[in-house]
Design a protein around this motif. Structure first.
Motif, PDB file in Angstrom:
ATOM      1  N   GLU B  13       0.604  -0.991  -0.082  1.00  0.00           N
ATOM      2  CA  GLU B  13       0.656   0.094  -0.560  1.00  0.00           C
ATOM      3  C   GLU B  13       0.799   1.886   0.100  1.00  0.00           C
ATOM      4  O   GLU B  13       0.524   1.860   0.155  1.00  0.00           O
ATOM      5  CB  GLU B  13      -0.901   0.139   0.720  1.00  0.00           C
ATOM      6  N   LEU B  14       1.578   0.880   0.199  1.00  0.00           N
ATOM      7  CA  LEU B  14       3.031   1.765   0.281  1.00  0.00           C
ATOM      8  C   LEU B  14       3.025   3.251   1.479  1.00  0.00           C
ATOM      9  O   LEU B  14       2.845   4.217   1.776  1.00  0.00           O
ATOM     10  CB  LEU B  14       2.942   3.506  -1.272  1.00  0.00           C
ATOM     11  N   LYS B  15       3.034   2.274   2.545  1.00  0.00           N
ATOM     12  CA  LYS B  15       2.960   2.846   3.780  1.00  0.00           C
ATOM     13  C   LYS B  15       4.511   3.161   3.792  1.00  0.00           C
ATOM     14  O   LYS B  15       5.293   1.902   3.623  1.00  0.00           O
ATOM     15  CB  LYS B  15       2.246   2.447   4.420  1.00  0.00           C
ATOM     16  N   PHE B  16       5.504   3.963   4.446  1.00  0.00           N
ATOM     17  CA  PHE B  16       6.989   4.081   4.266  1.00  0.00           C
ATOM     18  C   PHE B  16       7.283   2.482   5.169  1.00  0.00           C
ATOM     19  O   PHE B  16       8.185   2.050   4.998  1.00  0.00           O
ATOM     20  CB  PHE B  16       6.629   5.373   4.752  1.00  0.00           C
ATOM     21  N   ASP B  17       6.694   3.160   6.437  1.00  0.00           N
ATOM     22  CA  ASP B  17       6.990   1.705   7.334  1.00  0.00           C
ATOM     23  C   ASP B  17       7.224   0.703   7.061  1.00  0.00           C
ATOM     24  O   ASP B  17       7.805  -0.541   7.099  1.00  0.00           O
ATOM     25  CB  ASP B  17       6.278   2.310   8.885  1.00  0.00           C
ATOM     26  N   ALA B  18       6.122  -0.029   6.453  1.00  0.00           N
ATOM     27  CA  ALA B  18       6.191  -0.911   5.825  1.00  0.00           C
ATOM     28  C   ALA B  18       6.738  -1.205   4.624  1.00  0.00           C
ATOM     29  O   ALA B  18       8.272  -2.207   4.399  1.00  0.00           O
ATOM     30  CB  ALA B  18       4.796  -1.772   5.127  1.00  0.00           C
ATOM     31  N   PHE B  19       7.077  -0.397   3.886  1.00  0.00           N
ATOM     32  CA  PHE B  19       8.061  -0.447   2.573  1.00  0.00           C
ATOM     33  C   PHE B  19       9.822  -1.080   3.089  1.00  0.00           C
ATOM     34  O   PHE B  19      10.468  -1.322   2.836  1.00  0.00           O
ATOM     35  CB  PHE B  19       8.681   1.082   1.927  1.00  0.00           C
ATOM     36  N   LYS B  20       9.798   0.170   4.327  1.00  0.00           N
ATOM     37  CA  LYS B  20      11.512   0.762   5.570  1.00  0.00           C
ATOM     38  C   LYS B  20      11.977  -1.110   5.229  1.00  0.00           C
ATOM     39  O   LYS B  20      13.014  -1.561   4.837  1.00  0.00           O
ATOM     40  CB  LYS B  20      10.802   1.532   5.976  1.00  0.00           C
ATOM     41  N   GLN B 134       6.207   8.169  -4.787  1.00  0.00           N
ATOM     42  CA  GLN B 134       5.897   8.373  -4.053  1.00  0.00           C
ATOM     43  C   GLN B 134       7.351   7.144  -3.939  1.00  0.00           C
ATOM     44  O   GLN B 134       7.981   6.933  -2.601  1.00  0.00           O
ATOM     45  CB  GLN B 134       4.408   7.227  -3.409  1.00  0.00           C
ATOM     46  N   THR B 135       7.122   6.009  -4.458  1.00  0.00           N
ATOM     47  CA  THR B 135       7.790   4.859  -4.594  1.00  0.00           C
ATOM     48  C   THR B 135      10.026   5.407  -5.046  1.00  0.00           C
ATOM     49  O   THR B 135      10.553   4.833  -3.916  1.00  0.00           O
ATOM     50  CB  THR B 135       7.953   3.403  -5.960  1.00  0.00           C
ATOM     51  N   HIS B 136       9.435   6.504  -5.294  1.00  0.00           N
ATOM     52  CA  HIS B 136      10.854   6.836  -6.006  1.00  0.00           C
ATOM     53  C   HIS B 136      11.655   6.902  -4.605  1.00  0.00           C
ATOM     54  O   HIS B 136      12.443   7.403  -4.222  1.00  0.00           O
ATOM     55  CB  HIS B 136      11.541   7.876  -6.882  1.00  0.00           C
ATOM     56  N   LEU B 137      10.710   8.256  -3.670  1.00  0.00           N
ATOM     57  CA  LEU B 137      11.332   8.700  -2.306  1.00  0.00           C
ATOM     58  C   LEU B 137      11.571   8.007  -1.743  1.00  0.00           C
ATOM     59  O   LEU B 137      12.485   8.421  -1.136  1.00  0.00           O
ATOM     60  CB  LEU B 137      10.034  10.076  -2.223  1.00  0.00           C
ATOM     61  N   TYR B 138      10.261   7.308  -0.966  1.00  0.00           N
ATOM     62  CA  TYR B 138      10.986   5.924  -0.064  1.00  0.00           C
ATOM     63  C   TYR B 138      12.213   5.667  -0.532  1.00  0.00           C
ATOM     64  O   TYR B 138      12.768   5.167   0.713  1.00  0.00           O
ATOM     65  CB  TYR B 138       9.762   5.056   0.056  1.00  0.00           C
ATOM     66  N   LEU B 139      11.956   4.807  -1.941  1.00  0.00           N
ATOM     67  CA  LEU B 139      13.345   3.917  -1.970  1.00  0.00           C
ATOM     68  C   LEU B 139      14.418   5.202  -2.108  1.00  0.00           C
ATOM     69  O   LEU B 139      15.206   4.758  -1.558  1.00  0.00           O
ATOM     70  CB  LEU B 139      13.370   3.600  -3.488  1.00  0.00           C
ATOM     71  N   SER B 140      14.924   6.762  -2.222  1.00  0.00           N
ATOM     72  CA  SER B 140      15.629   7.365  -2.073  1.00  0.00           C
ATOM     73  C   SER B 140      16.302   7.639  -0.584  1.00  0.00           C
ATOM     74  O   SER B 140      16.797   7.911   0.060  1.00  0.00           O
ATOM     75  CB  SER B 140      15.506   8.749  -2.904  1.00  0.00           C
ATOM     76  N   GLU B 141      14.833   7.143   0.387  1.00  0.00           N
ATOM     77  CA  GLU B 141      14.753   7.533   2.371  1.00  0.00           C
ATOM     78  C   GLU B 141      15.919   6.498   2.399  1.00  0.00           C
ATOM     79  O   GLU B 141      16.788   6.493   3.492  1.00  0.00           O
ATOM     80  CB  GLU B 141      13.587   7.453   1.995  1.00  0.00           C
ATOM     81  N   VAL B 142      15.262   4.825   2.016  1.00  0.00           N
ATOM     82  CA  VAL B 142      15.813   3.838   2.517  1.00  0.00           C
ATOM     83  C   VAL B 142      17.571   3.810   1.861  1.00  0.00           C
ATOM     84  O   VAL B 142      18.061   3.347   3.075  1.00  0.00           O
ATOM     85  CB  VAL B 142      14.938   2.815   1.995  1.00  0.00           C
ATOM     86  N   LEU B 205      12.779  15.421  -6.816  1.00  0.00           N
ATOM     87  CA  LEU B 205      13.321  14.033  -5.975  1.00  0.00           C
ATOM     88  C   LEU B 205      14.003  14.067  -5.857  1.00  0.00           C
ATOM     89  O   LEU B 205      14.407  13.758  -4.733  1.00  0.00           O
ATOM     90  CB  LEU B 205      12.560  12.773  -6.933  1.00  0.00           C
ATOM     91  N   GLN B 206      15.091  14.666  -6.757  1.00  0.00           N
ATOM     92  CA  GLN B 206      16.800  15.206  -6.010  1.00  0.00           C
ATOM     93  C   GLN B 206      17.212  15.527  -4.992  1.00  0.00           C
ATOM     94  O   GLN B 206      17.701  15.062  -4.148  1.00  0.00           O
ATOM     95  CB  GLN B 206      17.609  14.821  -7.375  1.00  0.00           C
ATOM     96  N   ASP B 207      15.721  16.394  -4.762  1.00  0.00           N
ATOM     97  CA  ASP B 207      16.739  17.585  -3.679  1.00  0.00           C
ATOM     98  C   ASP B 207      16.160  17.019  -2.303  1.00  0.00           C
ATOM     99  O   ASP B 207      16.681  16.929  -1.657  1.00  0.00           O
ATOM    100  CB  ASP B 207      15.115  18.560  -3.477  1.00  0.00           C
ATOM    101  N   TRP B 208      14.988  15.632  -2.634  1.00  0.00           N
ATOM    102  CA  TRP B 208      14.892  15.501  -1.216  1.00  0.00           C
ATOM    103  C   TRP B 208      16.631  14.034  -0.501  1.00  0.00           C
ATOM    104  O   TRP B 208      16.510  14.168   0.928  1.00  0.00           O
ATOM    105  CB  TRP B 208      13.417  14.060  -1.158  1.00  0.00           C
ATOM    106  N   TYR B 209      17.040  13.441  -1.032  1.00  0.00           N
ATOM    107  CA  TYR B 209      17.938  12.960  -0.867  1.00  0.00           C
ATOM    108  C   TYR B 209      19.550  13.871  -0.217  1.00  0.00           C
ATOM    109  O   TYR B 209      20.465  13.012  -0.442  1.00  0.00           O
ATOM    110  CB  TYR B 209      18.496  11.470  -1.365  1.00  0.00           C
ATOM    111  N   LEU B 210      19.604  14.800  -1.985  1.00  0.00           N
ATOM    112  CA  LEU B 210      20.522  15.299  -1.916  1.00  0.00           C
ATOM    113  C   LEU B 210      20.544  16.570  -0.763  1.00  0.00           C
ATOM    114  O   LEU B 210      21.894  16.787  -0.139  1.00  0.00           O
ATOM    115  CB  LEU B 210      20.408  16.452  -3.149  1.00  0.00           C
ATOM    116  N   LYS B 211      19.475  16.904  -0.226  1.00  0.00           N
ATOM    117  CA  LYS B 211      19.047  18.167   0.790  1.00  0.00           C
ATOM    118  C   LYS B 211      18.711  17.235   2.339  1.00  0.00           C
ATOM    119  O   LYS B 211      18.256  18.856   2.553  1.00  0.00           O
ATOM    120  CB  LYS B 211      18.450  19.577  -0.010  1.00  0.00           C
TER     121      LYS B 211
END
Lengths: 242, 242
Positions: B13-20, B134-142, B205-211
């Motif tokens: 369902e793309l909740k971040f916690d599950a994804f993580k 969403q997936t890209h953000l979650y993935l780049s978060e992990v 999207l890049q800004d999220w993991y770069l900054k």
DNA sequence: GTCTATATCTGGATAGAC
DNA sequence: GTCTATCCAGATATAGAC
């Protein structure tokens, strides 16, 4: 007699060509001013010589660093790139790290001045936003090597300079933040999250100078990108939110 | 028995916690798979030993490089960071440049797979776009360290790997491009410039993991940012153009 | 002020003991 | 497989002639 470019830029119509010409001739002026303000750390005493060398050094250092990275650029590379010998180089700065700081300093002063001056006399938040976006893009187009360098080499800075770099980043973001908040409180913009919106604007502006090869390859001009960005941003902040 | 994470992620369902959670445990798996596919270039023969060392090496290399830059990271730094001696390190790769390539390779394979799999079974372009963002953000978060590294160290790659990195960048951008074009031709999206729009999405999207420090400081969560971005983008592509 | 030559140091990579 | 000791290429920075 030194000419005040900033004021001209403020009044200019923001056609890119005019903007470009105005700034391009002032590259030496920038170095001259830099020399006058930093005499103590430069061994060379004759102004003309110092300026001539500084221009060469900044140009070459940015060009080489942006290809290989600053830490990978050796002083021999720089010597070859400038046509100056090692000895001549070390008359202009005291160490490689010092050079790094000089480059940062030199660009930063120009950027923040131009970015804040460009909206003098403009009241409408929407006009302000447009003009600031456009000015930032034009500026980063003219000074692309510096912008790119500044972004990529931040982590190589010493603690003190690193702090300054971050402050500078936040300062330009705050320019957008202020405009957006002003627009919201005057009811012209929708009540968006001003912080995130400013960050998103900054991110797209940065993409222009960081991924230049991409836009060049696709034959996108600064003006194209500028128009697109303004549309993109305005769609969001002018749309009514529920 | 190896578990297929990609499929799970596709249906999740793309909740971040599950994804993580799903992805976090698979860090060793990634290294294991990497080891099996690259046996020839790794001197160590015992799988467990190799995997254990590789995990340590990748982790430390990313951490140190993202602070000082890969070229500035010495092998002695890496030795200290991993707790392995120089000799042990050089049993896992043949040179520093080789290590650089390995890191790139290792992440790239994961990313593109997950990014294309995440929309399997989704037809509506709007849903597709949302889910991919969403997936890209979650993935780049992990995988933040890898994303950051990959972005910043591109210029240090050899010619061959440099090409690959650019292809990879364009490939993920193309994922967005395709969705947008599909949406336009089916009349759901406005006729925007799909190329520029995709580029702008990528930039944010890049800004999220770069900054990341910026968003952390402001206590913005991935989910916050994700919602904001989707709104931001949709305002543009769903607004009628003249 | 600028050059060449060089002192000094650091970092990648390896050899050989364990 | 892992460790320590070491080799050597290449880097920064300087000294001293011009």
């Amino acid at each position: 007699m030194p000419h005040n470019h900033q004021q001209d830029l403020g009044r200019a119509e923001l056609k890119f060509d005019a903007f470009k010409d105005l700034l391009h001739i002032s590259k030496e002026d920038i170095c001259r001013r830099f020399f006058l303000e930093n005499r103590e750390s430069i061994r060379i005493k004759k102004e003309d010589v110092a300026v001539r060398n500084l221009v060469k050094i900044f140009d070459a250092a940015l060009a080489i660093s942006n290809k290989k990275g600053f830490p990978t650029m050796s002083m021999r590379d720089l010597s070859a790139g400038t046509g100056l010998s090692m000895g001549a180089l070390y008359n202009c700065f005291s160490s490689k790290d010092d050079l790094l700081d000089m480059i940062q300093e030199q660009g930063r002063t120009v950027v923040i001045k131009i970015l804040t001056d460009c909206t003098s006399g403009v009241d409408d938040p929407r006009q302000k936003l447009r003009r600031t976006v456009q000015t930032h893009l034009y500026l980063s187009e003219v000074m692309q090597p510096w912008f790119y360098f500044s972004y990529m080499e931040t982590k190589n800075l010493g603690k003190e300079e690193h702090k300054r770099a971050i402050e500078s980043e936040l300062a330009t973001e705050k320019v957008f933040l202020d405009i957006i908040e002003e627009g919201i409180s005057s009811g012209i913009f929708s009540p968006v999250d001003a912080g995130l919106t400013a960050a998103a604007i900054k991110a797209t502006l940065q993409d222009w100078y960081l991924k230049r090869w991409k836009y060049e390859r696709r034959k996108v001009t600064v003006e194209d990108y500028s128009h697109f960005l303004v549309d993109f941003i305005e769609s969001y902040i002018l749309t009514e939110k529920n």
